[in-house]
Design an enzyme around this catalytic site. Structure first.
Site, PDB file in Angstrom:
ATOM      1  N   SER A 100      -1.988  -2.845   4.651  1.00  0.00           N
ATOM      2  CA  SER A 100      -3.440  -3.099   4.317  1.00  0.00           C
ATOM      3  C   SER A 100      -4.318  -2.355   5.141  1.00  0.00           C
ATOM      4  O   SER A 100      -4.261  -2.150   6.389  1.00  0.00           O
ATOM      5  CB  SER A 100      -3.348  -4.459   4.281  1.00  0.00           C
ATOM      6  OG  SER A 100      -4.957  -4.573   3.772  1.00  0.00           O
ATOM      7  N   GLY A 113       9.413  -8.165  -3.347  1.00  0.00           N
ATOM      8  CA  GLY A 113       8.045  -8.572  -4.009  1.00  0.00           C
ATOM      9  C   GLY A 113       7.787  -7.925  -5.161  1.00  0.00           C
ATOM     10  O   GLY A 113       6.546  -7.750  -5.477  1.00  0.00           O
ATOM     11  N   ALA A 146      -3.404  -9.320  11.463  1.00  0.00           N
ATOM     12  CA  ALA A 146      -2.334  -9.191  12.593  1.00  0.00           C
ATOM     13  C   ALA A 146      -1.103  -8.688  11.972  1.00  0.00           C
ATOM     14  O   ALA A 146      -0.590  -7.448  12.656  1.00  0.00           O
ATOM     15  CB  ALA A 146      -2.259 -10.359  13.216  1.00  0.00           C
ATOM     16  N   TYR A 166      -3.261 -12.631   8.634  1.00  0.00           N
ATOM     17  CA  TYR A 166      -2.758 -11.784   7.712  1.00  0.00           C
ATOM     18  C   TYR A 166      -3.012 -10.220   8.176  1.00  0.00           C
ATOM     19  O   TYR A 166      -2.085  -9.268   8.221  1.00  0.00           O
ATOM     20  CB  TYR A 166      -3.583 -11.685   6.271  1.00  0.00           C
ATOM     21  CG  TYR A 166      -3.511 -10.519   5.386  1.00  0.00           C
ATOM     22  CD1 TYR A 166      -2.345 -10.528   4.763  1.00  0.00           C
ATOM     23  CD2 TYR A 166      -4.429  -9.687   5.319  1.00  0.00           C
ATOM     24  CE1 TYR A 166      -2.146  -9.560   3.698  1.00  0.00           C
ATOM     25  CE2 TYR A 166      -4.303  -8.578   4.319  1.00  0.00           C
ATOM     26  CZ  TYR A 166      -3.051  -8.512   3.338  1.00  0.00           C
ATOM     27  OH  TYR A 166      -2.935  -7.448   2.634  1.00  0.00           O
ATOM     28  N   ASN A 222       7.371  -4.753   0.173  1.00  0.00           N
ATOM     29  CA  ASN A 222       6.061  -5.257  -0.240  1.00  0.00           C
ATOM     30  C   ASN A 222       5.810  -6.630  -0.321  1.00  0.00           C
ATOM     31  O   ASN A 222       4.784  -6.913  -0.430  1.00  0.00           O
ATOM     32  CB  ASN A 222       6.028  -4.646  -1.836  1.00  0.00           C
ATOM     33  CG  ASN A 222       4.740  -5.092  -2.262  1.00  0.00           C
ATOM     34  OD1 ASN A 222       3.630  -4.771  -2.213  1.00  0.00           O
ATOM     35  ND2 ASN A 222       4.961  -6.196  -3.374  1.00  0.00           N
ATOM     36  N   ILE A 244      -7.197  -4.544  -4.636  1.00  0.00           N
ATOM     37  CA  ILE A 244      -6.376  -4.196  -5.588  1.00  0.00           C
ATOM     38  C   ILE A 244      -6.399  -5.422  -6.699  1.00  0.00           C
ATOM     39  O   ILE A 244      -6.523  -6.736  -6.312  1.00  0.00           O
ATOM     40  CB  ILE A 244      -5.105  -4.035  -5.331  1.00  0.00           C
ATOM     41  CG1 ILE A 244      -4.769  -2.545  -4.360  1.00  0.00           C
ATOM     42  CG2 ILE A 244      -4.089  -3.388  -6.748  1.00  0.00           C
ATOM     43  CD1 ILE A 244      -5.504  -1.528  -4.771  1.00  0.00           C
ATOM     44  N   VAL A 253      12.783 -13.548   1.737  1.00  0.00           N
ATOM     45  CA  VAL A 253      12.806 -12.540   2.994  1.00  0.00           C
ATOM     46  C   VAL A 253      12.638 -13.208   4.385  1.00  0.00           C
ATOM     47  O   VAL A 253      13.173 -12.587   5.233  1.00  0.00           O
ATOM     48  CB  VAL A 253      11.605 -11.547   2.996  1.00  0.00           C
ATOM     49  CG1 VAL A 253      11.547 -10.681   1.628  1.00  0.00           C
ATOM     50  CG2 VAL A 253      10.488 -12.444   2.828  1.00  0.00           C
TER      51      VAL A 253
END
Length: 251
Positions: A137, A13, A153, A151, A85, A184, A59
């Site tokens: 995160s 990524g 989880a 997300y 990432n 970010i 991936v």
């Protein structure tokens, strides 16, 4: 300090956003960076910018991940660093979510991480050296938001993964850590999270959003010789976002 000269690094990524920040930071520290991404156009551009290489990677494709690792070893003889990432963050509330929505997030964020980490760990074990940093995160373990259940989880799952993985591979001089970004400032985040704006900075004690380079420098630290005795840990990089007990506590 933080000299990564002659180190071979893969960044999944790495073509955009936080991944680009990681790629550029590792290259600045002296590493030879291989950007592994499904976005061939941006991946090639970033690779040229940092004098690195680009290899296309989905991936979710286990064979693709294995083949990429083999190609890197064939060319460079080793893999010293992996920054895993790749991730997506769709904004879908639970009542609107179907099984396909849930599976897609898990396939990319969690299973995809496993697909690239496993063959890299095998290569690092044979070399008796390695540094892995996975992008988690603050969402999931520390915070949440409406629409971010799947997300969160997966990102919490990453933190569970690194602790056991770190124990399994510590004796091979391999460290496995995670970075937990806050908000970010990337184009992808602004496009996917409809409620995000510069106004979000008002709820962060430092009164600003983070830059991709803030995460990149954290990855450089974790992969440096100076961090050789740190494993199974995660570092929050959020400008103090998770510190207040309520929005009213931000001054």
């Amino acid at each position: 300090m933080f000299d990564l000269k002659d180190q071979v690094a893969i960044v999944t990524g790495g073509a955009n956003g936080i991944g680009q920040g990681i790629s550029e930071s590792l290259a600045k520290a002296g590493a030879r960076v291989i950007i592994a991404d499904i976005d061939e156009g941006n991946g090639q551009k970033v690779a040229e910018k940092i004098s690195g290489d680009f290899l296309k990677l989905d991936v979710t494709d286990k064979e693709n991940a294995q083949s990429l690792v083999e190609k890197v070893i064939e060319k460079y003889g080793k893999i010293d660093i992996l920054a895993s990432n790749t991730g997506i963050y769709p904004d879908v509330k639970i009542e609107d979510m179907d099984e396909e929505d849930w599976d897609k997030v898990f396939d990319i964020n969690l299973k995809g991480m496993f697909f690239i980490v496993k063959p890299v760990l095998k290569a690092m074990k044979e070399n008796n050296y390695g540094r892995i940093v996975i992008t988690s995160s603050v969402t999931g373990l520390n915070t949440g938001y409406p629409g971010g259940a799947a997300y969160g989880a997966t990102k919490a799952g990453i933190l569970g993964f690194i602790r056991s993985a770190a124990m399994e591979y510590a004796k091979y001089n391999i460290t496995i850590n995670a970075v937990q970004p806050g908000v970010i400032a990337t184009e992808g985040l602004k496009a996917q999270l409809s409620g995000l704006s510069e106004g979000a900075a008002e709820y962060i004690p430092m009164k600003k959003l983070g830059d991709p380079e803030d995460i990149g420098t954290t990855v450089v630290f974790f992969t440096s010789p100076e961090a050789k005795y740190i494993t199974g840990q995660s570092l929050i990089v959020d400008g103090g976002q998770t510190l207040p007990e309520s929005p009213g506590d931000v001054i």
